[in-house]
Motif scaffolding. Structure first.
Motif, PDB file in Angstrom:
ATOM      1  N   CYS A   1      26.673   2.032  29.803  1.00 13.46           N
ATOM      2  CA  CYS A   1      28.116   1.963  29.516  1.00 13.46           C
ATOM      3  C   CYS A   1      28.861   2.790  30.568  1.00 13.46           C
ATOM      4  O   CYS A   1      28.504   3.946  30.812  1.00 13.46           O
ATOM      5  N   PRO A   2      29.873   2.221  31.198  1.00 16.75           N
ATOM      6  CA  PRO A   2      30.591   2.982  32.228  1.00 16.75           C
ATOM      7  C   PRO A   2      31.380   4.140  31.628  1.00 16.75           C
ATOM      8  O   PRO A   2      31.603   4.201  30.422  1.00 16.75           O
TER       9      PRO A   2
ATOM     10  N   ALA B   1      29.679  10.786  26.646  1.00 14.57           N
ATOM     11  CA  ALA B   1      28.467  11.469  26.171  1.00 14.57           C
ATOM     12  C   ALA B   1      27.432  11.624  27.272  1.00 14.57           C
ATOM     13  O   ALA B   1      26.563  12.485  27.194  1.00 14.57           O
ATOM     14  N   TYR B   2      27.508  10.785  28.276  1.00 17.46           N
ATOM     15  CA  TYR B   2      26.500  10.815  29.354  1.00 17.46           C
ATOM     16  C   TYR B   2      27.068  11.371  30.648  1.00 17.46           C
ATOM     17  O   TYR B   2      26.416  11.319  31.679  1.00 17.46           O
ATOM     18  N   GLN B   3      28.306  11.912  30.585  1.00 18.58           N
ATOM     19  CA  GLN B   3      28.940  12.394  31.814  1.00 18.58           C
ATOM     20  C   GLN B   3      28.320  13.700  32.278  1.00 18.58           C
ATOM     21  O   GLN B   3      28.060  14.564  31.451  1.00 18.58           O
TER      22      GLN B   3
ATOM     23  N   ASN C   1      28.006  18.148  25.399  1.00 16.31           N
ATOM     24  CA  ASN C   1      27.007  17.089  25.497  1.00 16.31           C
ATOM     25  C   ASN C   1      25.924  17.646  26.407  1.00 16.31           C
ATOM     26  O   ASN C   1      26.127  17.763  27.621  1.00 16.31           O
ATOM     27  N   GLN C   2      24.819  18.029  25.838  1.00 19.98           N
ATOM     28  CA  GLN C   2      23.826  18.790  26.580  1.00 19.98           C
ATOM     29  C   GLN C   2      22.430  18.351  26.175  1.00 19.98           C
ATOM     30  O   GLN C   2      22.112  18.313  24.981  1.00 19.98           O
TER      31      GLN C   2
ATOM     32  N   PHE D   1      29.964  21.627  28.740  1.00 25.91           N
ATOM     33  CA  PHE D   1      31.061  21.423  27.795  1.00 25.91           C
ATOM     34  C   PHE D   1      31.916  20.272  28.309  1.00 25.91           C
ATOM     35  O   PHE D   1      32.432  20.343  29.424  1.00 25.91           O
ATOM     36  N   SER D   2      32.085  19.232  27.488  1.00 27.01           N
ATOM     37  CA  SER D   2      32.699  18.006  28.006  1.00 27.01           C
ATOM     38  C   SER D   2      34.161  17.821  27.611  1.00 27.01           C
ATOM     39  O   SER D   2      34.883  17.071  28.265  1.00 27.01           O
ATOM     40  N   SER D   3      34.611  18.451  26.534  1.00 24.02           N
ATOM     41  CA  SER D   3      36.035  18.333  26.176  1.00 24.02           C
ATOM     42  C   SER D   3      36.438  19.503  25.281  1.00 24.02           C
ATOM     43  O   SER D   3      35.587  20.252  24.809  1.00 24.02           O
ATOM     44  N   LEU D   4      37.740  19.596  25.064  1.00 21.30           N
ATOM     45  CA  LEU D   4      38.317  20.694  24.281  1.00 21.30           C
ATOM     46  C   LEU D   4      38.928  20.147  23.003  1.00 21.30           C
ATOM     47  O   LEU D   4      39.383  19.002  22.968  1.00 21.30           O
TER      48      LEU D   4
END
Lengths: 484, 453
Positions: free
Chosen positions: A231-232, A482-484, B408-409, B447-450
């Motif tokens: 998924c992009p 989620a995969y970034q 997301n880890q 950490f991907s977002s706040l």
């Protein structure tokens, strides 16, 4: 049941309770599963007991027992009063309930085929046929299928004169195909993940779902996911399938509207809510096409949140939650309604079993259908992603920031479903997300999903909730994060 | 620890023996097993500086498993009169009879020998609602001192479990339980602390309340730090909640069925050199019975040695399938999951939590994680939120509170990025079972977002 309940009620009042209610519950469950051609779990269980909830000295107390001797019932009732008096040591004000009419009623959910009368051998045969269909597909490493039947018989008695007998039959069914290859594990589930579909029905639900007839397709998809593109990442239009949208409603509308969360009762565990009291009838929760109800009535369908009376003896109601995008209603109890100046409870109090107190739970929190078919919606979408069947779900403790993953997705290009995508995910902020909703499919696509595993409270209680939804489109959504 | 007088327990050894004798009398299967559990438990819950829920429960449950002609099934009941016990035995027999035979089903285990564990404190078992309320009163007093609002629980009680079978196996375990957790809420921040254990006095309730209050005060007016990869110090509760997502992966059956992230990785170096994890029910800070769901003694198993996946755990049936020895980690039969380590201990280093902070030029301190879910089962990517006390560290000092992050880890990657390990302690969280784990300093935690608070 009546004698047990009356004994406990009488003792609680004699010991000084100013309010008391008693629930007797007799819960029977059968769970059958298969895995890779063999029986998995084959088990029956029965749990019967009584819980007594009281107010004494203005504080709350609750005690429960599975021993139905007179001595034990007296002891539980006395213990509840003793506990209530201890609660009163730390009270700020007396517990107060909004008034409720007494009710004397008897209700049974509709069950066409009692699942406990269907031979276990026939159930296992169906599961093994489903299993076999899954394992026919090359690349499948694990086939799983399960049936879950529950029969709940309960009596509620209160010191206000209510006497309510309710019996419910609930059925769940589903299957999963798992494929491991290289460095990836992919799963496809039918008709939903995490147990399948659950409703207040009998074995007729199993017949309607036709697990063997759908097993091959999910197995093919699980194997195919290894060969398709990731998924992009970016900002896209997203169409969510009905079951995924059901869980989105559960997490980002159902939980925030629980008034006990809003008032801080769940601050230490399940969390609070961004829907503070000044937002009622003021917050533009969603776009104007979004209408959401919390409907416990039979007319809404056989959802896991359907009943005749809640566990405080309040009659089932349809509570508007979002009307044309505007936030208009909470899920309430008699005590929380009193705390915010409402005149009546919305009837959302339920307890998992006889040994748990009722707390505010979702009933059937459903998005009302819009117009058209899913095919029409896809045809109307130029560049987007269709996502189906939940794989992961997470949201913060005030219900703003969420992220979901699904088992499968398809790119939509120029109005057509194009390439299959693996590992789809999307995320956002609750109100921004719901305000981006610009299309909701119609009644033909609407399904009342059951979520059997909603956890809340301390001690933890697991409750079944209902969520009706048809596929819907959301504009400018962050995908692939989620995969970034 | 004080010993139980046993007769005061809801399930004494004597009662368990008597119940099993009845089961044996009523069962007509080739082999019969009885798992009997009892609990007496009370929980006082508070929020908005008042007790709003206060409950107690007693329950006894009998679960009968039969094996008959290579078929097995289970029936459970909490009705313990003779007719109900007979009905449970018959139900299990009927359920077993109606299914296809399973050639992999093993005969039940024979008599076993168990190492002793002492996890019973009679004062904790007898704790009154008044004492719990008085302790909650002190916590509320602490919150008011700094104009905070307290929410939490204080619970106490006892559990007992016994397992017997017709081949002569018999095991009994009793344990007292207590738990205190508290969230202190300020206008713009919150702090949290929690402990569990068999002895309520060891919870140090007032110290926990003070810790939560200080976290709430120190994280007031949280600032926004942009999402990204940061050095992060995870307190033991956060470490525990993440490691919990690996428990089932260490089960032999999970690897055999290729649903584990350790499939193809056993005996390989998967984590960093400084990662050593074992499972040991006899560790002094651990809890639970010294036997598994079939009554097999739980053994100490080294799971990860210097980053290498050294061993898995095995039930009897999985061990037979995989040519290994049973380790005493099986779930009650029949089940789909096989086994898992339930008494995890992660070794640490000599450093204190403060040492970890002092050695950090820039980074984040995380008290607690929330709503953790698996995003990718093989890469073991987990997502979730920080909660109730997230802080910015600069030049070795905690500077200020920050708004909460989503992460997301991959936990596999994370265990290869450990810069420092603190001293292990018994940790409690809300997403997994209790473990003994150290605080960890992790580089490049994603950490991907706040969120908005």
């Amino acid at each position: 049941m009546k004698d047990w309940a009356q004994n406990a009620l009488d003792t609680a009042l004699a010991r000084g309770a100013t309010y008391a209610d008693v629930r007797v519950m007799d819960i029977r469950q059968r769970y059958l599963s298969t895995k890779n051609g063999h029986p998995g779990q084959v088990r029956d269980s029965r749990s019967l007991g009584l819980g007594v909830r009281v107010i004494a000295d203005g504080g709350w107390g609750f005690a429960s027992t599975q021993d139905m001797s007179r001595a034990s019932l007296d002891s539980a009732a006395a213990q509840a009063v003793e506990i209530a008096r201890a609660s009163a040591l730390c009270k700020i004000r007396d517990a107060r309930l909004v008034p409720e009419n007494k009710a004397v009623a008897h209700w049974e959910s509709v069950c066409r085929i009692d699942p406990f009368t269907v031979p276990v051998s026939a159930c296992l045969d169906l599961l093994l046929r489903t299993d076999s269909e899954i394992r026919k597909v090359e690349g499948i490493t694990l086939a799983e299928a399960a049936l879950d039947f529950r029969h709940i018989d309960q009596l509620f008695l209160s010191s206000e004169g209510s006497e309510i007998r309710q019996t419910k039959t609930q059925t769940g069914a589903g299957c999963v195909a798992t494929s491991f290859a290289g460095s990836e594990i992919h799963r496809r589930s039918y008709p939903n993940s995490f147990g399948g579909q659950y409703q207040n029905k009998g074995y007729e639900l199993v017949e309607e779902l036709d697990l063997p007839g759908h097993a091959g397709q999910i197995a093919e998809e699980a194997a195919m996911l290894h060969r398709c593109d990731q998924c992009p990442t970016g900002v896209k239009e997203v169409i969510l399938g009905s079951s995924q949208l059901g869980l989105q409603i559960h997490e980002s509308i159902g939980h925030p509207i629980e008034l006990d969360r809003v008032l801080g009762d769940e601050a230490n565990f399940a969390g609070m809510s961004f829907l503070t009291l000044e937002k009622l009838r003021a917050l533009r929760y969603a776009s104007s096409i979004v209408n959401v109800v919390a409907d416990a009535t039979v007319s809404h369908g056989p959802g896991l949140g359907t009943f005749a009376y809640d566990d405080e003896g309040v009659e089932a109601q349809c509570v508007p939650v979002i009307q044309q995008g505007l936030f208009v209603g909470y899920l309430t109890s008699r005590e929380s309604a009193a705390a915010v100046g409402q005149v009546r409870s919305g009837g959302a109090m339920r307890a998992e079993a006889w040994n748990r107190i009722p707390i505010i739970r979702m009933t059937n929190v459903s998005l009302l259908p819009g117009k058209g078919r899913l095919d029409d919606l896809i045809a109307d979408t130029d560049d987007g992603i269709y996502m189906e069947t939940n794989r992961s779900w997470s949201i913060d403790d005030r219900r703003y920031n969420f992220q979901f993953g699904t088992e499968i997705g398809w790119e939509i290009k120029h109005g057509r479903k194009a390439r299959m995508l693996k590992n789809p995910s999307y995320g956002g902020i609750t109100t921004e997300f719901w305000n981006s909703c610009d299309a909701i499919c119609g009644p033909d696509e609407w399904v009342l999903w059951g979520t059997p595993n909603c956890g809340k409270g301390q001690p933890m209680q697991t409750m079944g909730t209902g969520h009706g939804a048809s596929p819907a489109r959301f504009r400018k959504i962050q995908v692939g994060i989620a995969y970034q | 620890m004080t010993q139980s007088t046993n007769d005061s327990m809801i399930l004494s050894r004597k009662l368990a023996d008597e119940l099993f004798a009845k089961v044996l009398r009523y069962s007509r299967a080739d082999e019969t097993e009885a798992a009997i559990s009892g609990s007496s438990y009370a929980l006082t819950r508070f929020a908005n500086n008042t007790i709003h829920q206060n409950v107690a429960e007693e329950d006894l449950n009998l679960s009968v498993r039969v094996a008959h002609g290579q078929r097995t099934a289970r029936a459970s009941t909490n009705r313990l009169d003779d007719d109900s016990i007979r009905a449970a035995c018959e139900a299990a027999f009927e359920l077993a009879s109606l299914q296809p035979s399973d050639p992999e089903l093993l005969p039940m285990a024979g008599p076993q020998t168990y190492g002793a564990v002492s996890r019973y404190d009679s004062e904790t078992v007898a704790l009154s609602p008044k004492t719990r309320a008085e302790m909650v009163g002190k916590v509320i007093e602490r919150s008011r001192k700094d104009h905070l609002t307290a929410a939490g629980i204080f619970s106490s009680g006892a559990t007992a479990s016994a397992i017997y079978n017709s081949r002569g196996l018999g095991a009994y375990h009793e344990e007292s339980v207590s738990e205190f957790s508290v969230t202190m809420l300020g206008e713009s921040s919150s702090g949290w602390a929690k402990k569990t254990g068999p002895c309520w006095q060891a919870l140090e309730i007032e110290a926990l309340a003070d810790r939560a209050a200080r976290k709430a005060l120190e994280s007031r007016e949280p600032r926004e730090v942009p999402p990204g990869k940061y050095t992060v110090i995870l307190e033991p509760s956060a470490v525990m909640d993440l490691l919990g997502f690996l428990l089932l992966d260490f089960g032999g059956l999970s690897v055999h069925e290729k649903r584990s992230c350790l499939t193809g990785r056993v005996k390989q170096k998967v984590f960093g050199d400084n990662v050593r994890i074992y499972d040991d029910v006899h560790h002094p800070s651990q809890s639970g019975p010294p036997f598994d769901g079939e009554g097999v003694p739980r053994q100490r198993v080294t799971l990860v040695e210097n980053g290498v996946v050294a061993n898995l755990v095995y039930s009897r049936q999985t061990a037979r399938k995989m040519d290994a020895s049973p380790t005493g980690h099986g779930f009650p039969l029949p089940n789909e999951y096989g086994e898992a380590p339930l008494n995890l201990v992660m070794e640490g280093g000599p450093h204190s939590r403060e040492d970890l902070i002092r050695s950090t030029p820039q980074g984040l301190l995380v008290t607690r994680l929330w709503y953790i879910r698996e995003v990718d089962p093989y890469r073991k990517i987990l997502t979730g939120m920080t909660r109730d006390g997230t802080f910015w560290i600069e030049n070795g000092e905690v500077k200020y509170g920050v708004k909460n992050f989503r992460f997301n880890q991959s936990i596999i990657d994370m265990l290869g990025q450990l810069d420092m390990l603190g001293q292990p302690e018994r940790a409690a969280g809300e997403e997994s079972i209790e473990m003994v784990v150290p605080p960890l300093k992790v580089r490049d935690f994603n950490f991907s977002s706040l969120t908005k608070f």
